[in-house]
Design an enzyme around this catalytic site. Structure first.
Site, PDB file in Angstrom:
ATOM      1  N   ARG A 167      30.084  36.863  45.449  1.00 36.39           N
ATOM      2  CA  ARG A 167      28.291  36.991  45.518  1.00 36.39           C
ATOM      3  C   ARG A 167      27.908  35.762  45.196  1.00 36.39           C
ATOM      4  NH1 ARG A 167      25.525  41.998  43.115  1.00 36.39           N
ATOM      5  NH2 ARG A 167      26.626  41.266  41.151  1.00 36.39           N
ATOM      6  N   SER A 223      36.383  34.880  37.641  1.00 37.98           N
ATOM      7  CA  SER A 223      37.032  35.926  36.915  1.00 37.98           C
ATOM      8  C   SER A 223      38.610  35.724  36.865  1.00 37.98           C
ATOM      9  CB  SER A 223      36.614  37.355  37.612  1.00 37.98           C
ATOM     10  OG  SER A 223      35.377  37.511  37.691  1.00 37.98           O
ATOM     11  N   ASP A 236      34.305  37.124  34.218  1.00 41.58           N
ATOM     12  CA  ASP A 236      33.329  38.523  34.482  1.00 41.58           C
ATOM     13  C   ASP A 236      33.226  39.439  33.366  1.00 41.58           C
ATOM     14  OD1 ASP A 236      35.964  40.015  36.607  1.00 41.58           O
ATOM     15  OD2 ASP A 236      35.950  39.061  34.722  1.00 41.58           O
TER      16      ASP A 236
HETATM   17  C1  0WK Z   1      31.555  43.232  39.509  1.00 45.70           C
HETATM   18  C2  0WK Z   1      31.135  42.070  38.897  1.00 45.70           C
HETATM   19  C3  0WK Z   1      32.355  40.857  39.136  1.00 45.70           C
HETATM   20  C4  0WK Z   1      33.633  41.690  38.707  1.00 45.70           C
HETATM   21  C5  0WK Z   1      33.845  42.857  39.471  1.00 45.70           C
HETATM   22  C6  0WK Z   1      34.757  43.651  39.355  1.00 45.70           C
HETATM   23  O1  0WK Z   1      29.998  41.479  38.986  1.00 45.70           O
HETATM   24  O2  0WK Z   1      32.186  39.966  38.311  1.00 45.70           O
HETATM   25  O3  0WK Z   1      34.681  40.793  38.967  1.00 45.70           O
HETATM   26  O4  0WK Z   1      32.623  43.807  39.301  1.00 45.70           O
HETATM   27  O5  0WK Z   1      35.068  44.671  39.776  1.00 45.70           O
HETATM   28  P1  0WK Z   1      36.012  44.856  41.391  1.00 45.70           P
HETATM   29  O6  0WK Z   1      34.764  44.275  42.380  1.00 45.70           O
HETATM   30  O7  0WK Z   1      37.130  43.775  41.257  1.00 45.70           O
HETATM   31  O8  0WK Z   1      36.307  46.204  41.419  1.00 45.70           O
HETATM   32  C1  BGC Z   2      41.585  38.345  35.530  1.00 41.27           C
HETATM   33  C2  BGC Z   2      40.461  38.301  34.706  1.00 41.27           C
HETATM   34  C3  BGC Z   2      39.526  38.971  34.925  1.00 41.27           C
HETATM   35  C4  BGC Z   2      39.954  40.353  35.333  1.00 41.27           C
HETATM   36  C5  BGC Z   2      38.796  41.357  36.056  1.00 41.27           C
HETATM   37  C6  BGC Z   2      41.793  39.492  35.869  1.00 41.27           C
HETATM   38  O1  BGC Z   2      42.866  39.653  36.788  1.00 41.27           O
HETATM   39  O2  BGC Z   2      42.655  37.385  34.915  1.00 41.27           O
HETATM   40  O3  BGC Z   2      40.046  37.126  34.130  1.00 41.27           O
HETATM   41  O4  BGC Z   2      38.417  39.320  33.963  1.00 41.27           O
HETATM   42  O5  BGC Z   2      40.918  40.185  36.362  1.00 41.27           O
HETATM   43  O6  BGC Z   2      38.407  40.769  37.169  1.00 41.27           O
END
Ligand code: 0WK
Ligand code: BGC
Ligand code: BGC
Length: 924
Positions: free
Chosen positions: A549, A610, A664
């Protein structure tokens, strides 16, 4: 619907209202005869009324309505699936109650899908009247004796004898092998059995008999045995109908419609026990004086009224009562009777079947009545045939009305407009009365025209069906054992979780001291959570989760406004070259700026990246290694802020001021910290997983200063990469890790996060399929495909409402042929995998909270955790299980979980704002 005219007609023999072809018409003079036969005529409207009333009673009973007590019982049988032909093995079957005064022992060999059919060996034993009316123990000892006699008489293998008990009386079942007799029917009335568990009574009798060790695995009603015994044909038999000495039906109902059951998943076979249907309103008009006197003389007056109009134990008696009535009024046998004709039960079912049979009837009528000491003339014989036909026609029509109620219920239960179903039929009335079957079929077609019903006669009276249930019970028991063995390693005990917590504490301490540890404990140079004085417009990037994003974050007095746009990172870019990846990122930024009218503006930018980065400052982060499916070359070991700035430079005419790079977890903590200053832990459970928290600076080796705090990015995804979690790792975890692009890495993450849970489930499903526990042991091509079982399926499958229908829908979309047992097992696999993930995650948060409490020397710590991530947010039980585990493992910490609404982009902007504010201050 046309139901006009007397019993027996052109359109279809026995269609209500019209005289029967081929049978002599009663001489006009016999108005008495007509009046008598008229009593047995049931009109279409009456049949529909019975159908509607029985359906209403069925639904009242399903809903568990207690008063007024429904006219039928609707008893769940714990048979949750119809056989799928894979059942194999030798089974003993004991049938008691279906055939009146006899019990039958069978040895049934099931040979599975491809095996050839083996004829069951059976032996029938007549039950003495005094045993049927004596003490219950005597009856069960008699049964155990018959079992021993059968086994002594038949050379069958003696090891591990598994027995299925077909007990054809109304019972409350509380399990496949636990069943309490409600009341005797059909000529039985043994003492000390009603209210008792009949399986226990049989087990005790077998033990007393002591000749053989027989394991009573299942108890079923004869209707269930009949349904289960029908050969798997074009369509599954989902209704079992018995008209033998008694009558009853069962069918497969949606479990969620059965209030008595505490599980709302799958289907369950329900024994209707329609014999007790006696709803005076509906039945009153069709009950004849003969029915009342038969009931009055019966062993159970007032009970089983419907059965007494249909069951084979009663049809002969009804005919006898009518013949006595007509004889006494001079209509028959010249007004003479005989002692035999006057004695109850002297006319049996088979007599009626023979006498009403148009082809052989009259001669047989003469023979049978002469045996009863009567000397009938031709017209007597013809009139007796009419009486037999009238009694049987009514029985068939009433049975049809009842069956039509069950079909209507099935339609509602399945929300099907047009129902296609096969009905398995069993019992002497079917075997001996071809006319009964025809009238039943025709009347059902009239009463349930929208149902496409086929009738499948049971081949051996349900013995095979009972063996099937026993095999299913044995199979379910062994599958359950295999499922439990497979899932046991996922069920972490309190001790195991406390060990994980302690291991994590140890790794945290080592990581903070800069010693070798699977927890890198990376300083983030974020020293404080926002204090609300931040102001300004900031650009933010959010890379590393499901979506990439770009955000514009306006921090003003009134709060924070965010405008954002999601861009995709194609796999080829995420796993291409670093230059390509960062150029793609800058392309997205430029696109966003143009759309937001920000082109040419150089706003301070916060970069949520992240991935594990060793930060040397707020705007310096060396990527240690990629995770979560990213693998762009030329980035690991590089400062990603430089890589971004390099891409900005390559894209002339773009001005961007990269101020901060944050993880993140940090962005999420800051974002929630803006609302709740006690938020000092950040947690992500999404594609990946990780946590950060505010550590005492004094505990952070390698960072100057020992007062104040610094946010530490734990990178707990890598916890256990040193093998410290191997004691928890299962073969499924190992194969997921081996197949990943970073084997041996991120072991904790691979047991918790969204990128991997679906894969763990898929591999467990493959394993259970290979054990024959799932999908009939058929390995399904689609399920061999990596990542085909998305983690979001777990969230959908485990949602409390409608789970099974969703299980079905999801798995059918995956092209998996599904039985409801399979569906329930898939659900349990998902639950085991997600519960382990949540409890491990909870153990991690408990370790962090306890560390902070001890850091601050507090008796009790109150802290909030900012959380984000698709798995945590979408899974129906994950968050509550994490919180419960934290309460369990860190009872001296009051931990509140705050779901981040705006993601970590806002957090990155706030970190940038703090940096700008601090930079501002140092400049003035
Ligand atoms: C939303 C956050 C982002 C993070 C994500 C993790 O804005 O920084 O990496 O959540 O959740 P995912 O999209 O991997 O399920
Ligand atoms: C990364 C982290 C991150 C997490 C959640 C992991 O795979 O090593 O830096 O915070 O995922 O997104
Ligand atoms: C019993 C049922 C049984 C039926 C047919 C009835 O009397 O209550 O449980 O299924 O007879 O045998």
């Amino acid at each position: 619907m046309d139901f006009t005219g007397p019993v027996g007609g052109q359109q279809g023999e026995g269609t209500p209202g019209r005289p029967q072809e081929g049978l002599p018409q009663p001489p006009d003079s016999s108005a008495l005869m007509q009046e008598c036969l008229q009593q047995f005529r049931v009109t279409g409207a009456q049949l529909q009324k019975i159908q509607a009333s029985l359906l209403a009673s069925m639904e009242q009973a399903l809903r568990g309505q207690a008063s007024p007590a429904p006219a039928v019982r609707m008893l769940p049988t714990y048979v949750g699936s119809i056989p799928h032909g894979t059942e194999q093995g030798d089974f003993l079957v004991l049938e008691l109650g279906a055939k009146g005064a006899s019990l039958r022992v069978l040895w049934v060999t099931l040979t599975g899908i491809n095996g050839h059919r083996v004829e069951p060996r059976s032996q029938e034993f007549v039950i003495p009247q005094e045993v049927m009316l004596g003490a219950g123990q005597q009856l069960f000892d008699f049964a155990a004796h018959c079992l021993a006699e059968f086994l002594d008489g038949h050379p069958v293998s003696r090891q591990a004898l598994q027995l299925g008990f077909s007990f054809s009386f109304p019972c409350h079942q509380t399990g496949l092998d636990r069943s309490t007799l409600i009341s005797w029917t059909k000529g039985f009335r043994c003492s000390g059995v009603e209210g008792q568990d009949v399986v226990q009574l049989l087990r005790d009798a077998i033990r007393r008999q002591g000749a053989h060790s027989i394991d009573v695995v299942a108890v079923v009603n004869d209707t269930v045995g009949t349904m289960m015994g029908c050969e798997p044909g074009l369509r599954p038999c989902e209704v079992g109908l018995v008209v033998d000495t008694g009558t009853n039906a069962c069918y497969m109902e949606e479990a969620r419609h059965v209030a008595a059951l505490d599980n709302d998943r799958g289907r369950v076979c329900v024994s209707v026990e329609w014999g007790s249907f006696g709803d005076s309103g509906a039945l009153g008009p069709v009950l004849t004086t003969f029915d009342h006197s038969l009931d009055h003389e019966s062993l159970n007056p007032g009970a089983q009224r419907f059965e007494k109009m249909i069951g084979g134990l009663y049809l002969g008696e009804l005919v006898r009562l009518v013949l006595v009535h007509l004889a006494r009024r001079g209509v028959l046998f010249g007004g003479r009777t005989s002692p035999a004709l006057l004695s109850r039960g002297s006319i049996l079912l088979e007599h009626v079947a023979e006498m009403e049979d148009p082809s052989a009837g009259v001669a047989r009528v003469h023979a049978i009545l002469q045996d009863l000491g009567l000397s009938p003339d031709t017209s007597d014989a013809e009139l007796v045939q009419l009486v037999c036909a009238a009694v049987c026609t009514r029985a068939a029509q009433l049975c049809a009305a009842a069956l039509a109620s069950v079909l209507a219920r099935l339609q509602r239960s399945r929300e099907h407009q047009a129902l296609q179903v096969a009905v398995a039929t069993g019992g002497q009335v079917f075997e001996q009365h071809p006319r009964f079957c025809r009238i039943l079929r025709e009347t059902v077609m009239l009463l349930a025209p929208e149902c496409d019903v086929s009738f499948v006669p049971s081949v051996d009276g349900g013995g095979r069906g009972v063996a099937m249930v026993t095999a299913v019970a044995a199979r379910l028991a062994s599958h359950r054992r295999l499922l439990e063995e497979t899932l046991a390693p996922f069920r972490l005990s309190h001790e195991q979780l406390a060990a994980v917590q302690a291991l994590m504490r140890e790794a945290m301490a080592k990581g903070l001291r800069g010693e070798a540890s699977s927890l890198r404990m990376l300083p983030t140079y974020v020293r404080a959570t926002p204090d609300g004085s931040e102001r300004g417009d900031f650009l933010a990037l959010d890379l590393g989760g499901t979506n990439f994003r770009v955000l514009l974050v306006r921090v003003a007095t009134g709060g924070v406004q965010i405008t954002s746009q999601v861009y995709s990172i194609p796999e080829c870019v995420a796993q291409g070259s670093g230059q390509q990846l960062f150029d793609h990122i800058v392309d997205c930024i430029v696109d966003f700026q143009q759309k937001q009218g920000l082109s040419g503006q150089s706003l301070p930018l916060g970069f949520t990246f992240s991935f594990p980065c060793r930060q040397l400052g707020l705007d310096q982060g060396i990527l240690l290694n990629w995770t979560k499916g990213f693998n762009a070359s030329g980035c690991e070991g590089q400062d990603v802020v430089c890589l971004l700035r390099g891409a900005i430079r390559r894209r002339q005419a773009v001005e961007l001021n990269v101020v901060a790079i944050v993880n993140d977890t940090v962005g999420t903590m800051m974002s929630c910290g803006y609302e709740d200053p006690r938020c000092e832990i950040g947690l992500i459970v999404g594609t990946g997983t990780n946590a950060c928290y505010m550590e005492e600076l004094r505990n952070v080796a390698g960072v100057a200063g020992d007062s104040g705090h610094m946010c530490i990015n734990m990178e707990w995804g890598a916890f256990g990469d040193d093998g410290s979690l191997d004691m928890l790792s299962t073969c499924f975890d190992a194969s997921v890790d081996q197949a990943s692009i970073n084997p041996g890495k991120q072991r904790f993450e691979k047991m918790i996060s969204g990128m991997y849970l679906g894969e763990i489930v898929r591999r467990i499903l493959l394993h259970l399929t290979s054990l024959g526990v799932l999908f009939r042991g058929q390995q399904i091509q689609r399920l061999q495909t990596r990542d085909i079982f998305k983690t979001k399926f777990l969230s959908e499958i485990e949602s409390d409402s409608l789970a099974l229908r969703q299980v079905r829908a999801i798995l059918e979309d995956l092209g998996l042929p599904l039985t409801s047992d399979d569906a329930l097992m898939v659900l349990e696999v998902c639950q085991a995998v997600s519960q382990r993930a949540a409890r491990l995650c909870g153990a991690g948060v408990a370790a962090v909270a306890e560390k902070m409490r001890e850091n601050r020397g507090l008796e009790e710590l109150t802290v909030s955790v900012g959380v984000d991530g698709t798995l945590y947010k979408l899974h129906p039980h994950f968050s509550s299980l994490v919180a419960a585990t934290v309460r369990e493992l860190a009872p001296r910490c009051v931990v509140t979980f705050l779901q981040s609404e705006d993601g970590s982009g806002k957090g990155a902007a706030l970190v940038t704002a703090v940096a700008c504010r601090l930079a501002q201050k140092t400049r003035v």
